[in-house]
Motif scaffolding. Sequence first.
Motif, mmCIF file in Angstrom:
data_model
loop_
_atom_site.group_PDB
_atom_site.id
_atom_site.type_symbol
_atom_site.label_atom_id
_atom_site.label_comp_id
_atom_site.label_asym_id
_atom_site.label_seq_id
_atom_site.Cartn_x
_atom_site.Cartn_y
_atom_site.Cartn_z
ATOM 1 N N GLN A 1 0.906 -1.391 -0.474
ATOM 2 C CA GLN A 1 -0.098 0.343 -0.065
ATOM 3 C C GLN A 1 0.536 1.252 0.024
ATOM 4 N N SER A 2 2.055 1.451 0.857
ATOM 5 C CA SER A 2 3.058 2.266 0.206
ATOM 6 C C SER A 2 3.249 2.529 -1.363
ATOM 7 N N ILE A 3 4.106 1.978 -1.519
ATOM 8 C CA ILE A 3 4.258 1.565 -3.103
ATOM 9 C C ILE A 3 2.652 2.571 -3.818
ATOM 10 N N ASP A 4 1.716 1.379 -3.355
ATOM 11 C CA ASP A 4 0.444 2.415 -4.197
ATOM 12 C C ASP A 4 0.440 4.199 -3.895
ATOM 13 N N ALA A 5 0.836 4.260 -2.885
ATOM 14 C CA ALA A 5 0.581 5.721 -2.495
ATOM 15 C C ALA A 5 1.401 6.439 -3.260
#
Length: 433
Positions: free
Chosen positions: A263-267
Motif C-alpha cells: 500500500q505504500s508503493i501504491d500511495a
Amino acid sequence: MYLLSFVITFDNSQWYAHRLALVPVMFAPTLMILTVFAEAERLSILTTLSVNTLGLLVCCWFLHGELAQSRPQPRYLTRFYLMISAGGALGGALASIVAPALFNSFIEFRLLLVVFGLVSVAGLWPYLTRNLVAKGLLGLLLLSVGLSALLAGWSVYSDHQGRLSAVRNFYAATSVNERTLRNGQVQRLLVNGNIRHGSQFMMPEALQQRAGDYYGASSGIGKLMAAQPTTPSRVGVIGLGAGVMASYAREGDHFTFFEINPQSIDAAQTQFTYLRNARGHIDMRLGDARIELQKQKAAGQLAGFDLLAVDAFSGDAIPVHLLTLEALMLYRAHLKPDGVLALHITNKYLDLQPVLAAAARALDAKAWLFESKPRNDHESTSVWVILTPASSTEAPRPWHTEGKVLDESAPDSDRYLWTDLKNNLFDVMILRR
C-alpha cells in the motif's frame, strides 16, 4: 493487564467494590484518550506507557470485577466460564480481523474507550442512584464519559482534516493528507500515526521535485547526495515512504527501492510524483529488504551500490532485524569497496547512536553523525549516521567536514552491539524528553 485483573477480581470479592472503582473508572478513559489526542512529541514514552498501562488495568479490573460479581450458582459455572472464553475469542477476532477490514485507521481504540465509559455508567448506576451524594458522583461520571466522547470525536475529526486517502493493512495505517500553507503553497503528506514519511509540494509545480522532510539539503542524506560524483551512481533505498529519495536521481543513475508494504508503493506511485518524474532509472522490490538482499547474495547477484540508504521505520517502531550486525554486514556486501551506508535514526523514543557506534567498531568502519535542525517550511529535524570504510584511501569528501565522528571507543560499546541473537531496546530508550 487482562490476565492480572482477571486473577485479582476472581480470587476474592474484596479486591473489587463499586466504591473503589468509581474514581479510577472516571479518569482512566479520558486520560488514555488524551495520550492519543495530544501531539506525540509532547509526551515522553514513560508517561505514555504509564497512563495507558494503568488505564488498561483499571478498565480490565472494572469489567472483570463486574463479571465476578455476577457469577451464577455452581451448577451454571461451566456455561459462565465458557461464555467468558468465547467472549475473549470474539474480541480477538474483532481486533485482528474485523477492525482492520472495517476501519482505515486505528479508530477502534478510541471508540472502545467511549463504549467502556457507557458500560461503566450502566454498571455503577444502581450504586450511584441511592442518595443525593451518589447522584452527584453519577453526574461527574457522566461528565467524564461525555468529555471522553468529545475528545475521541475531535481526534477522529482532526485525523480526517485534509485527508485524501487512508489505507490500513497488517503493516500500518497510512494516510495521504493535503494542506494549504499561508503562502498559498499546497503540500501533500504521507502520514503513519503522527509520523510523516515524506511530503511533496504540489503547488507551485516548480517545487514538486524538491526534497524535503528528513531528506532535504540540510540533512545528512542531502549532503551526501549533493557530494555524489558526476558519474552515474547505483543507489539502494530501504523504505520507500513517499519516494522523496527519487528526487535525487540524475540521468544515468539507477535507484532500487525496497518496500515491504504494497500500500505504500501504491500511495507513492499514485499520490506523489517523485517516482514518475525521476530522471534516473527506478526499480521497485516488494518484500522485506534483508530477505531480498540475502536472496540476491545467495544467487551471486551483488548489487554493487555506491550508496545504500536505510529508512524503513514505521512511525517510531524499529525493525531491529535491519539494524543488527548481521544485517549491516549484508548491506556492506552489496556495496562497492568504497560504498557508503546511510542510516536514518530520527526517533522520539530511542537513541540509536550507541548501537551504530558499536556496529561501526565491529565492522572496522567510521561512523559520521549528522543532526540537522532546519528553519524552513519543507524540512524536518533529522538524525542520520553514515558509515564509511575506515581503511578507505579516498580523499576527504565535502560532507566529512560537516559531520561528527561517533565515538566508537566507549568501554561498554559491546553492550550496545545488536546482533540477531542479542539486542535490547531498553538500553537505548529515551524515558524523558
